[in-house]
Design a protein around this motif. Sequence first.
Motif, PDB file in Angstrom:
ATOM      1  N   ALA A 256       0.866  -1.183   0.000  1.00  0.00           N
ATOM      2  CA  ALA A 256       0.000   0.000   0.000  1.00  0.00           C
ATOM      3  C   ALA A 256       0.899   1.228   0.000  1.00  0.00           C
ATOM      4  N   TRP A 257       0.377   2.321  -0.534  1.00  0.00           N
ATOM      5  CA  TRP A 257       1.132   3.569  -0.513  1.00  0.00           C
ATOM      6  C   TRP A 257       0.184   4.754  -0.447  1.00  0.00           C
ATOM      7  N   SER A 258       0.711   5.870   0.019  1.00  0.00           N
ATOM      8  CA  SER A 258      -0.078   7.090   0.168  1.00  0.00           C
ATOM      9  C   SER A 258       0.070   7.972  -1.056  1.00  0.00           C
ATOM     10  N   ILE A 410       7.042  11.024 -14.981  1.00  0.00           N
ATOM     11  CA  ILE A 410       6.907  10.083 -13.859  1.00  0.00           C
ATOM     12  C   ILE A 410       6.210  10.865 -12.743  1.00  0.00           C
ATOM     13  N   ARG A 411       4.900  10.689 -12.630  1.00  0.00           N
ATOM     14  CA  ARG A 411       4.137  11.516 -11.689  1.00  0.00           C
ATOM     15  C   ARG A 411       4.222  11.004 -10.257  1.00  0.00           C
ATOM     16  N   GLN A 412       4.531   9.748 -10.106  1.00  0.00           N
ATOM     17  CA  GLN A 412       4.647   9.199  -8.758  1.00  0.00           C
ATOM     18  C   GLN A 412       5.552   7.981  -8.804  1.00  0.00           C
ATOM     19  N   ASN A 413       6.383   7.802  -7.771  1.00  0.00           N
ATOM     20  CA  ASN A 413       7.152   6.556  -7.691  1.00  0.00           C
ATOM     21  C   ASN A 413       7.238   6.107  -6.248  1.00  0.00           C
ATOM     22  N   MET A 414       7.385   4.808  -6.091  1.00  0.00           N
ATOM     23  CA  MET A 414       7.454   4.220  -4.753  1.00  0.00           C
ATOM     24  C   MET A 414       8.270   2.953  -4.849  1.00  0.00           C
ATOM     25  N   PHE A 415       8.906   2.558  -3.759  1.00  0.00           N
ATOM     26  CA  PHE A 415       9.640   1.290  -3.758  1.00  0.00           C
ATOM     27  C   PHE A 415       9.609   0.697  -2.359  1.00  0.00           C
ATOM     28  N   TRP A 416       9.886  -0.606  -2.305  1.00  0.00           N
ATOM     29  CA  TRP A 416       9.909  -1.322  -1.030  1.00  0.00           C
ATOM     30  C   TRP A 416      11.162  -2.187  -0.984  1.00  0.00           C
ATOM     31  N   VAL A 417      11.815  -2.196   0.167  1.00  0.00           N
ATOM     32  CA  VAL A 417      12.999  -3.038   0.339  1.00  0.00           C
ATOM     33  C   VAL A 417      12.577  -4.348   0.986  1.00  0.00           C
ATOM     34  N   PRO A 418      13.340  -5.425   0.766  1.00  0.00           N
ATOM     35  CA  PRO A 418      12.971  -6.708   1.358  1.00  0.00           C
ATOM     36  C   PRO A 418      13.311  -6.766   2.835  1.00  0.00           C
ATOM     37  N   ILE A 429       9.791   5.547   3.071  1.00  0.00           N
ATOM     38  CA  ILE A 429       9.466   6.970   2.975  1.00  0.00           C
ATOM     39  C   ILE A 429      10.309   7.531   1.840  1.00  0.00           C
ATOM     40  N   LEU A 430       9.671   8.175   0.880  1.00  0.00           N
ATOM     41  CA  LEU A 430      10.383   8.670  -0.301  1.00  0.00           C
ATOM     42  C   LEU A 430       9.938  10.089  -0.614  1.00  0.00           C
ATOM     43  N   THR A 431      10.916  10.981  -0.788  1.00  0.00           N
ATOM     44  CA  THR A 431      10.602  12.333  -1.248  1.00  0.00           C
ATOM     45  C   THR A 431      10.865  12.404  -2.746  1.00  0.00           C
ATOM     46  N   TYR A 432       9.967  13.107  -3.442  1.00  0.00           N
ATOM     47  CA  TYR A 432      10.079  13.215  -4.903  1.00  0.00           C
ATOM     48  C   TYR A 432       9.237  14.391  -5.377  1.00  0.00           C
ATOM     49  N   ASP A 433       9.822  15.238  -6.208  1.00  0.00           N
ATOM     50  CA  ASP A 433       9.097  16.338  -6.846  1.00  0.00           C
ATOM     51  C   ASP A 433       8.343  17.197  -5.830  1.00  0.00           C
ATOM     52  N   GLY A 434       9.012  17.535  -4.729  1.00  0.00           N
ATOM     53  CA  GLY A 434       8.401  18.418  -3.741  1.00  0.00           C
ATOM     54  C   GLY A 434       7.374  17.766  -2.846  1.00  0.00           C
ATOM     55  N   GLY A 435       7.236  16.446  -2.942  1.00  0.00           N
ATOM     56  CA  GLY A 435       6.279  15.733  -2.098  1.00  0.00           C
ATOM     57  C   GLY A 435       6.951  14.625  -1.328  1.00  0.00           C
ATOM     58  N   VAL A 436       6.247  14.121  -0.334  1.00  0.00           N
ATOM     59  CA  VAL A 436       6.758  12.998   0.450  1.00  0.00           C
ATOM     60  C   VAL A 436       5.642  11.975   0.561  1.00  0.00           C
ATOM     61  N   GLN A 437       5.990  10.701   0.387  1.00  0.00           N
ATOM     62  CA  GLN A 437       4.971   9.674   0.510  1.00  0.00           C
ATOM     63  C   GLN A 437       5.479   8.491   1.324  1.00  0.00           C
ATOM     64  N   PHE A 438       4.519   7.719   1.773  1.00  0.00           N
ATOM     65  CA  PHE A 438       4.734   6.675   2.756  1.00  0.00           C
ATOM     66  C   PHE A 438       4.219   5.373   2.146  1.00  0.00           C
ATOM     67  N   GLY A 439       5.030   4.329   2.164  1.00  0.00           N
ATOM     68  CA  GLY A 439       4.616   3.044   1.619  1.00  0.00           C
ATOM     69  C   GLY A 439       4.865   1.913   2.597  1.00  0.00           C
ATOM     70  N   LEU A 440       4.064   0.871   2.494  1.00  0.00           N
ATOM     71  CA  LEU A 440       4.198  -0.308   3.348  1.00  0.00           C
ATOM     72  C   LEU A 440       4.133  -1.571   2.503  1.00  0.00           C
ATOM     73  N   HIS A 449      -4.098  -5.566   6.390  1.00  0.00           N
ATOM     74  CA  HIS A 449      -4.662  -4.339   5.833  1.00  0.00           C
ATOM     75  C   HIS A 449      -3.691  -3.162   6.016  1.00  0.00           C
ATOM     76  N   PRO A 450      -2.554  -3.174   5.305  1.00  0.00           N
ATOM     77  CA  PRO A 450      -1.584  -2.087   5.488  1.00  0.00           C
ATOM     78  C   PRO A 450      -2.130  -0.718   5.087  1.00  0.00           C
ATOM     79  N   GLN A 451      -3.137  -0.692   4.215  1.00  0.00           N
ATOM     80  CA  GLN A 451      -3.710   0.604   3.833  1.00  0.00           C
ATOM     81  C   GLN A 451      -4.299   1.321   5.045  1.00  0.00           C
ATOM     82  N   LYS A 452      -4.742   0.553   6.042  1.00  0.00           N
ATOM     83  CA  LYS A 452      -5.284   1.181   7.250  1.00  0.00           C
ATOM     84  C   LYS A 452      -4.200   1.941   8.003  1.00  0.00           C
ATOM     85  N   ILE A 453      -2.960   1.466   7.945  1.00  0.00           N
ATOM     86  CA  ILE A 453      -1.847   2.213   8.555  1.00  0.00           C
ATOM     87  C   ILE A 453      -1.516   3.415   7.682  1.00  0.00           C
ATOM     88  N   ILE A 454      -1.459   3.195   6.364  1.00  0.00           N
ATOM     89  CA  ILE A 454      -1.171   4.287   5.433  1.00  0.00           C
ATOM     90  C   ILE A 454      -2.152   5.435   5.624  1.00  0.00           C
TER      91      ILE A 454
END
Length: 474
Positions: A256-258, A410-418, A429-440, A449-454
């Motif tokens: 999930a990501w924000s 590239i309007r949005q990008n996200m990644f997850w490490v193992p 947590i990734l900053t890109y193009d003046g924004g910050v987003q949170f992924g699980l 339900h990781p979206q509930k944390i997001i």
Amino acid sequence: MSHTAERMSRVDTAWLRMDNDVNLMMIVGVWLLQPGITHEALCQRVQDKLLKYDRFRQRVVQDAVGANWVEDEHFDIGRHVVREALEPRSGQSIRDALQERVGELATTPLDDRHPLWQFHLIEHYDGGSAMIARVHHCIGDGIALISVVLSITDGGSDPPQRREREKPDEAHEEDWLSDAVLKPLTDITIKAIGMYGSGVSKSMEMLANPQQPLLGSLDAARVGYQVVNDVGALLLMPDDSPTALKGKPIGKKIVAWSEPMPLDRVKSIGKGLGCSINDVLLACVAGAIGAYLREQGDDPAGKEIRAMVPVNLRPLEEAWKLGNRFGLAPLVLPIGIDNPIERVYAVRRRMSELKGSYQPLLAFAVLAVAGLLIKPVQDALLGVFAKKSTAVMTNVPGPGKALSLCGSTIRQNMFWVPASGDIGMGVSILTYDGGVQFGLITDAQLCPHPQKIIDRFEPEFEKLLLLTLMLPWN
């Protein structure tokens, strides 16, 4: 193109052999593109840019004492850049379908008969395209892979010319280990001997003599367990608090990501509280996790969880060389502190304690030594990290302006490490193009339900912002 075999470094070998039934050692990422791009255009760009890096044309051949990088004589770009169609189920949104597909791919092994990477292009996604990238951790760490994968963006640079040298991989690794691990030993040894005994010095000496015969012997097992004792800083960590997020995973991943949040707002809070951006973001993550557990009936009051945070140990200008050159630092997240201001200061205090710590360097030493050992001993050695932690967490500053790929933004990008061992949660947590987003990325058994944390991340931020504005101006 070079067709000679290259020896895999000890640290990369450790990551290669770390796959298990519930956690694959893949870095997984998503790019959302507007407008869409074609499969043909992406194949051409990868051919022109990414394949100039040797690792993306090489497969891995393992032997009794490690592994080699070998040119894949049957390389087929169509095997690595795959066209996919995404059909949401009845009642499912296109975004939910993409998240589900990312979770499936995160648990699908890469074909070890060929180079350990793959791009999956969904040409038609929400008025544009979506690309899912999968790269095995043995090719490189997050910092290196971001640097290299960005080479395929419009205007991306080619790898610098390498200087020819005898046994390039082994020589470079020994030089790097000497610079990063052995030369700082004056201070480390003084501190380590006082805290954990002279065995630390023995472990570091092993790194200076990589050719000594250890593999496959009883000595290997003894050395492996001795090293665990040597890095007492890691062993003596207390277990983090038991919560519903810690347990035995089943190997089914959910991601999930924000949506991005303005970075300037985060900076303003940090300035108002005298904290870093990192402190603010990590405090919001801790608050979101605590609120989720509370809703699940798992009271977080008085509890803390530990996240292993990668710490870069390489000059950023050398990221193009790929490989893994990072340590791990244990960060305690105060999920049981309900007051957002108090929680930020608790995070700041813990971050300050980590600064100047030798633990990331010791963790790198463990990984380097683990690459010398037979897999059962390696698994026991690296199990130290997993048993003491609930999550793996990364916080990566991305480009400040939007990038483009084949003419599309590239309007949005996200990644997850193992995660290794039985750890069931990865936080990004990734900053890109003046924004910050949170992924699980979570295991379905431990957090279905990781979206509930997001979804709790931004409310925690807004609560912190409101309280910050209410504080006295002086």
